[in-house]
Scaffold this motif. Structure first.
Motif, PDB file in Angstrom:
ATOM      1  N   TYR A   1     -11.929  10.508  -5.804  1.00 11.57           N
ATOM      2  CA  TYR A   1     -11.363   9.387  -5.054  1.00 11.57           C
ATOM      3  C   TYR A   1     -12.430   8.862  -4.099  1.00 11.57           C
ATOM      4  CZ  TYR A   1      -6.901  11.264  -6.704  1.00 11.57           C
ATOM      5  OH  TYR A   1      -5.870  11.733  -7.487  1.00 11.57           O
TER       6      TYR A   1
ATOM      7  N   THR B   1     -13.308   6.677  -1.242  1.00 10.28           N
ATOM      8  CA  THR B   1     -12.604   5.992  -0.162  1.00 10.28           C
ATOM      9  C   THR B   1     -13.595   5.385   0.829  1.00 10.28           C
ATOM     10  OG1 THR B   1     -12.443   7.818   1.429  1.00 10.28           O
ATOM     11  CG2 THR B   1     -10.839   7.783  -0.379  1.00 10.28           C
TER      12      THR B   1
ATOM     13  N   MET C   1      -3.978  13.225   2.867  1.00 12.15           N
ATOM     14  CA  MET C   1      -3.201  12.034   2.540  1.00 12.15           C
ATOM     15  C   MET C   1      -4.137  10.827   2.549  1.00 12.15           C
ATOM     16  SD  MET C   1      -0.222  13.206   1.967  1.00 12.15           S
ATOM     17  CE  MET C   1       0.656  11.643   1.791  1.00 12.15           C
ATOM     18  N   ILE C   2      -4.132  10.075   1.445  1.00  5.55           N
ATOM     19  CA  ILE C   2      -4.997   8.908   1.310  1.00  5.55           C
ATOM     20  C   ILE C   2      -4.140   7.655   1.182  1.00  5.55           C
ATOM     21  CG2 ILE C   2      -6.718   7.755  -0.128  1.00  5.55           C
ATOM     22  CD1 ILE C   2      -7.723  10.437  -1.012  1.00  5.55           C
ATOM     23  N   SER C   3      -4.471   6.632   1.961  1.00 12.92           N
ATOM     24  CA  SER C   3      -3.808   5.339   1.820  1.00 12.92           C
ATOM     25  C   SER C   3      -4.517   4.551   0.725  1.00 12.92           C
ATOM     26  CB  SER C   3      -3.862   4.561   3.135  1.00 12.92           C
ATOM     27  OG  SER C   3      -3.448   3.217   2.934  1.00 12.92           O
ATOM     28  N   SER C   4      -3.745   3.883  -0.106  1.00 14.08           N
ATOM     29  CA  SER C   4      -4.356   3.085  -1.175  1.00 14.08           C
ATOM     30  C   SER C   4      -5.239   1.979  -0.606  1.00 14.08           C
ATOM     31  CB  SER C   4      -3.274   2.484  -2.075  1.00 14.08           C
ATOM     32  OG  SER C   4      -2.399   1.651  -1.331  1.00 14.08           O
ATOM     33  N   ASP C   5      -4.959   1.542   0.623  1.00  6.72           N
ATOM     34  CA  ASP C   5      -5.793   0.520   1.260  1.00  6.72           C
ATOM     35  C   ASP C   5      -7.214   1.025   1.505  1.00  6.72           C
ATOM     36  OD1 ASP C   5      -3.942  -1.491   1.331  1.00  6.72           O
ATOM     37  OD2 ASP C   5      -3.270  -1.086   3.366  1.00  6.72           O
ATOM     38  N   ASP C   6      -7.360   2.339   1.670  1.00 12.91           N
ATOM     39  CA  ASP C   6      -8.667   2.929   1.972  1.00 12.91           C
ATOM     40  C   ASP C   6      -9.404   3.393   0.723  1.00 12.91           C
ATOM     41  OD1 ASP C   6      -8.179   2.587   4.692  1.00 12.91           O
ATOM     42  OD2 ASP C   6      -7.180   4.526   4.853  1.00 12.91           O
TER      43      ASP C   6
ATOM     44  N   LYS D   1      -0.806  12.213  -1.811  1.00 13.38           N
ATOM     45  CA  LYS D   1      -1.454  13.482  -1.479  1.00 13.38           C
ATOM     46  C   LYS D   1      -2.495  13.851  -2.527  1.00 13.38           C
ATOM     47  CE  LYS D   1       0.908  17.358  -1.764  1.00 13.38           C
ATOM     48  NZ  LYS D   1       1.875  18.424  -1.420  1.00 13.38           N
TER      49      LYS D   1
ATOM     50  N   SER E   1       0.851  -1.185   0.000  1.00 14.52           N
ATOM     51  CA  SER E   1       0.000   0.000   0.000  1.00 14.52           C
ATOM     52  C   SER E   1       0.887   1.237   0.000  1.00 14.52           C
ATOM     53  CB  SER E   1      -0.926   0.013   1.217  1.00 14.52           C
ATOM     54  OG  SER E   1      -0.177   0.104   2.411  1.00 14.52           O
ATOM     55  N   GLU E   2       0.340   2.317  -0.474  1.00 11.31           N
ATOM     56  CA  GLU E   2       1.059   3.583  -0.490  1.00 11.31           C
ATOM     57  C   GLU E   2       0.102   4.696  -0.111  1.00 11.31           C
ATOM     58  OE1 GLU E   2       2.993   4.425  -4.149  1.00 11.31           O
ATOM     59  OE2 GLU E   2       4.368   2.719  -4.026  1.00 11.31           O
ATOM     60  N   SER E   3       0.663   5.763   0.417  1.00 10.91           N
ATOM     61  CA  SER E   3      -0.134   6.953   0.701  1.00 10.91           C
ATOM     62  C   SER E   3       0.254   8.037  -0.288  1.00 10.91           C
ATOM     63  CB  SER E   3       0.117   7.440   2.131  1.00 10.91           C
ATOM     64  OG  SER E   3      -0.365   6.503   3.071  1.00 10.91           O
TER      65      SER E   3
END
Length: 240
Positions: free
Chosen positions: A163, A165, A145-150, A136, A132-134
């Motif tokens: 996006y 989420t 900041m968004i985590s790819s997991d979310d 901006k 996963s990556e975060s």
């Protein structure tokens, strides 16, 4: 780019593995950056969490005979619980010890390319599917900041990117193509020209719809086969 470390005191083995990674990267279309080390001291002194995978020689020669590849892996696990560890060994029975450090797999010397490629494809698939990556996202009032997991999926509508989420929907100007480049190593795939789907959150496929985050999104006819193939590979199954 995916960063890989090879730790082996045999320079010929180092070169052989590096060449195999170069060949594999060309076959699967992924930039694999390999860094080689001949001893544990040089490896540990500059270790950071940028490595996706470690290929460690179990019978690594050290001044202290007990401090072999297994002991090196134990030290790594103290600072990095996520990195994929694959042991290279002369004796298959030695690999059993790898369970102590949650090794992903092992390869017996002499390494042949067929066995190497199969196991590395599995490891890289696991890495890409679970990383996963975060990143901006600019908003009207600043950024978040968004985590790819979310992230369920990314939508384009006009000149804006949305996006979707687990918490809410964020909006910013941009194109889907720009975003696609940024997340090329994450498990996202287009189901049509408007959506990039996070394969982690796909809960089902119903005819021409993919179900993700509780939403039903259309799968276009031109992209259907490729999209379903991506889901099957991510889930470890066969072609749908």
């Amino acid at each position: 780019m995916i960063k890989i470390a090879v730790v082996d005191d045999d320079l010929n083995e180092q070169q052989k593995l590096s060449d195999m990674f170069t060949r594999l990267g060309g076959e699967i279309g992924i930039d694999l950056s390999v860094v080689t080390f001949s001893d544990r001291e040089s490896f540990l002194s500059g270790y950071d969490k940028s490595y996706a995978m470690l290929c460690l020689d179990i019978e690594l020669n050290t001044e202290d005979d007990s401090d072999n590849g297994i002991e090196l892996a134990k030290k790594i696990r103290q600072v990095d619980s996520d990195v994929i560890i694959i042991f290279i060994t002369n004796l298959a029975q030695m690999a059993i010890k790898g369970y102590e450090v949650r090794a992903f797999d092992f390869i017996v010397k002499p390494v042949n390319y067929g066995d190497f490629a199969m196991k590395m494809r599995n490891a890289l698939g696991f890495y890409q599917g679970h990383r996963s990556e975060s990143f901006k996202v600019q908003t009207e009032h600043g950024f978040v900041m968004i985590s790819s997991d979310d992230l369920y999926y990314i939508e384009v509508n006009g000149h804006y990117i949305y996006y979707h989420t687990t918490n809410q929907v964020y909006k910013q100007k941009g194109t889907l193509k720009e975003i696609e480049v940024k997340i090329s190593e994450l498990p996202f795939k287009r189901c049509n020209n408007c959506y990039l789907i996070n394969l982690k959150h796909v809960s089902g496929v119903d005819k021409d719809d993919v179900i993700v985050g509780g939403d039903r999104l259309k799968i276009s006819r031109p992209k259907k086969r490729e999209f379903l193939q991506a889901i099957a590979e991510y889930m470890g199954g066969k072609t749908l």
